[in-house]
Design an enzyme around this catalytic site. Structure first.
Site, mmCIF file in Angstrom:
data_model
loop_
_atom_site.group_PDB
_atom_site.id
_atom_site.type_symbol
_atom_site.label_atom_id
_atom_site.label_comp_id
_atom_site.label_asym_id
_atom_site.label_seq_id
_atom_site.Cartn_x
_atom_site.Cartn_y
_atom_site.Cartn_z
ATOM 1 N N ALA A 123 -8.262 26.672 -39.429
ATOM 2 C CA ALA A 123 -9.678 26.402 -39.144
ATOM 3 C C ALA A 123 -10.500 27.572 -39.669
ATOM 4 C CB ALA A 123 -9.903 26.198 -37.656
ATOM 5 N N ASP A 124 -9.998 28.783 -39.452
ATOM 6 C CA ASP A 124 -10.666 29.971 -39.990
ATOM 7 C C ASP A 124 -10.668 29.961 -41.519
ATOM 8 O OD1 ASP A 124 -11.608 31.947 -37.976
ATOM 9 O OD2 ASP A 124 -9.596 31.711 -37.194
ATOM 10 N N ASN A 125 -9.505 29.717 -42.088
ATOM 11 C CA ASN A 125 -9.381 29.727 -43.553
ATOM 12 C C ASN A 125 -10.323 28.736 -44.219
ATOM 13 O OD1 ASN A 125 -7.240 31.517 -44.517
ATOM 14 N ND2 ASN A 125 -5.957 30.337 -43.142
#
Lengths: 396, 396
Positions: A168-170
């Site tokens: 999700a961060d990436n």
């Protein structure tokens, strides 16, 4: 040869993972990224792996290569003013504070615009800048769960499982980079800046492939199904002698080749497996067991060689060491060296976007805390003795 | 209000998933994307879900919204010439054929450049345009496996599992979009085009978070560990009465709040759980079981409400229907309607990058096969009767 983004200046207020991943892509491609940390430093300076010798975070060092580092206490009037002065000749500000914090700090878009009418402000967050839960705290695992990804990952008869790395961060970081670049391109034409807002929940939701349309078009609620593809068979991950191997047999022609490779030519004529449809229907357990039985006493390498020759899409499940050393990863220069001032020689992922004329590259190690204070703040007319004083007072 | 990329023209030779996902992002944001399909159509026109009434692919319809559709047989001299004429006033060509195919078709970069010296050619592929296995066939599951993602996903004592949706395709599509935009920005400054090359294997490898640095810095080979984070506890997904809930308690302050919420204040003083370090050490099975036992007879909603109030990052594992209907997804306009000519009213994911001045949007349904032949090819001076003739001869 110059890089694609040379000449662009990015003020980087990001911390942890999604924001910094965005600015890494910009920095790898030549933008001048000035990472502005609180005097305490980005929280991810404490994230593992920690280098035993220097105490430095390998996580931070990987994620912040190619950036310059400045410390500024944005909660102080003095720190805030220095930042706003920096905005005057910047192109982009990137931040991933919890929504509301920029305003609290008095550096929201309307303020930035007064200092630079063309500024672009890009914000990464868990849930976005609006909506009923926009200011709730969010971890990657929460965005993956609420966004629908966790429900779709894992085996059908087992509990759901999150994607190992924090995607999700990436993915938010990469989308945020798309947003920054579109805003810059549009500014080239119109002369105007704007705000960009990307949320982890939204980006996870956007990459669920056909799972959403399945629901809206058919009413079905798709669920996780391990490693199979319900519309192709055989398509699975099998246990080999020394690990696991992925295999996909997408059509009848490949199926016939596949039966040759596994030395079971009789399967081709077997009515149960005649078409892809019938193979899908009779895959579990019958066809699956036949293949699993055949695979289990071969090595990953043997299987890879056999299927490659036959032109059947396949590949071993590689662990980190195997992936790092794979000739294709090496040939693509996906692992790079850098000499870090305290860690020494480091080795980590390189640049995934390959340009023919303006290749990105990893040239500079991540900054030590406040490493470029003198260079950057000095240029703004702040003297060495002033810097020493500001350090004592917790401004930098 | 205009969109960010209005005025840019993209010739889209992509099929299946990664290439089309890139051009969708461009099209959602105002680029004129002309999807050029073989007269047989993109293979994903057959991918499920299939609309029962019209026989149309929901997958295709979702993935190709906002694009115009033209058919061209690029294997024919006539088709190739029409395409090369289209290149003259295009900004970008995007393709995701297997490496080598563009050359075979006689439309590789060096040829395109003769027709338009500023053209940008962006290529998505499984393994990239160079390297020992660059021309091997690749599915998403193969890239996920070889790139290291599969090994890191799943429970420690269970077989590895792929990420449910095809994220190698998704992430490659988004990175390819980054590449296109950087090349366009650079062209604004230099007047020169170039090639962009993005591979599924590389992009998966690039999003493994700290797994690679763990190996290169410590020599350890990290493996999958289900839903826990080895450096934070409690951090896991728990089984509730009616599903699963993700929870993360990142520091001592939250831990003390957490113990209040679960009405076990005595835990705060328990030496085994005093610090994050000790909680990590004593998480499995002791602390895990205490929490699992407490969670199991509450509903997702109850848990979400309780932890939200306490400011503890948490969220339910939502299925597709729940995610679609979640107020935050709705407030963020992440679901959009479109009226498709044969399917009728459709409902799918919207635009994840939110711009304040040039918002993207979904305005046009995906094209029927060859829907814009007359419009696009007509502009090039090809008459209706010529088009009819070309159709008969399999050129369009």
């Amino acid at each position: 040869m110059k890089k694609a983004l040379e000449g662009f200046k990015v003020l980087d207020l990001t911390h942890a993972y999604n924001g910094p991943f965005c600015t890494t892509i910009l920095a790898d491609n030549g933008a001048e990224v000035i990472k502005i940390e609180s005097p305490k430093g980005d929280q991810c300076r404490a994230w593992g792996p920690i280098d035993a010798k220097s105490g430095e975070s390998g996580f931070y060092a990987f994620l912040n290569r190619n950036k310059k580092g400045v410390t500024l206490n944005l909660k102080s009037e003095e720190g805030r003013n220095i930042f706003l002065n920096m905005v005057k000749d910047a192109d982009v500000v990137v931040e991933n504070y919890r929504p509301g914090v920029m305003k609290k700090l008095g550096i929201e878009y309307d303020v930035l615009k007064k200092y630079n009418s063309k500024i672009i402000l890009a914000s990464g967050s868990g849930f976005g800048q609006n909506g009923p839960i926009h200011d709730r705290p969010c971890y990657d695992i929460v965005a993956q769960s609420m966004g629908g990804m966790v429900n779709l990952t894992g085996f059908a008869n087992e509990p759901p499982v999150k994607v190992g790395p924090s995607i999700a961060d990436n993915v938010t970081g990469i989308y945020l980079c798309v947003g920054v670049l579109m805003a810059l391109l549009n500014r080239e034409k119109t002369g105007e800046g704007q705000m960009v807002d990307v949320a982890m929940l939204d980006t996870i939701f956007s990459i669920l492939e056909n799972a959403i349309v399945i629901n809206t078009l058919t009413g079905q609620i798709p669920h996780r199904q391990g490693n199979i593809d319900p519309s192709i068979a055989p398509f699975d991950i099998y246990k080999a002698k020394d690990g696991y191997v992925a295999l996909g047999v997408g059509n009848d022609k490949l199926w016939s080749k596949f039966c040759e490779v596994i030395e079971k030519p009789e399967l081709v004529k077997n009515e149960k497996f005649l078409t892809n449809d019938s193979r899908c229907k009779n895959y579990n357990p019958e066809l699956k067991n036949i293949i699993a039985e055949w695979v289990k006493d071969k090595t990953k390498k043997e299987l890879d060689d056999m299927f490659e020759k036959a032109g059947i899409p396949c590949g071993p499940v590689l662990d980190m060491k195997e992936a790092i050393n794979h000739p294709q990863i090496q040939a693509r220069e996906m692992m790079v060296h850098i000499n870090h001032p305290t860690i020494g020689e480091m080795y980590f992922q390189g640049v995934p976007i390959k340009f023919s004329r303006t290749p990105g590259s990893v040239d500079k190690p991540a900054p030590l805390l406040g490493q470029h204070n003198e260079e950057i703040l000095g240029k703004m007319g702040i003297s060495k003795s002033q810097l020493t004083d500001m350090k004592l007072r917790g401004i930098i």
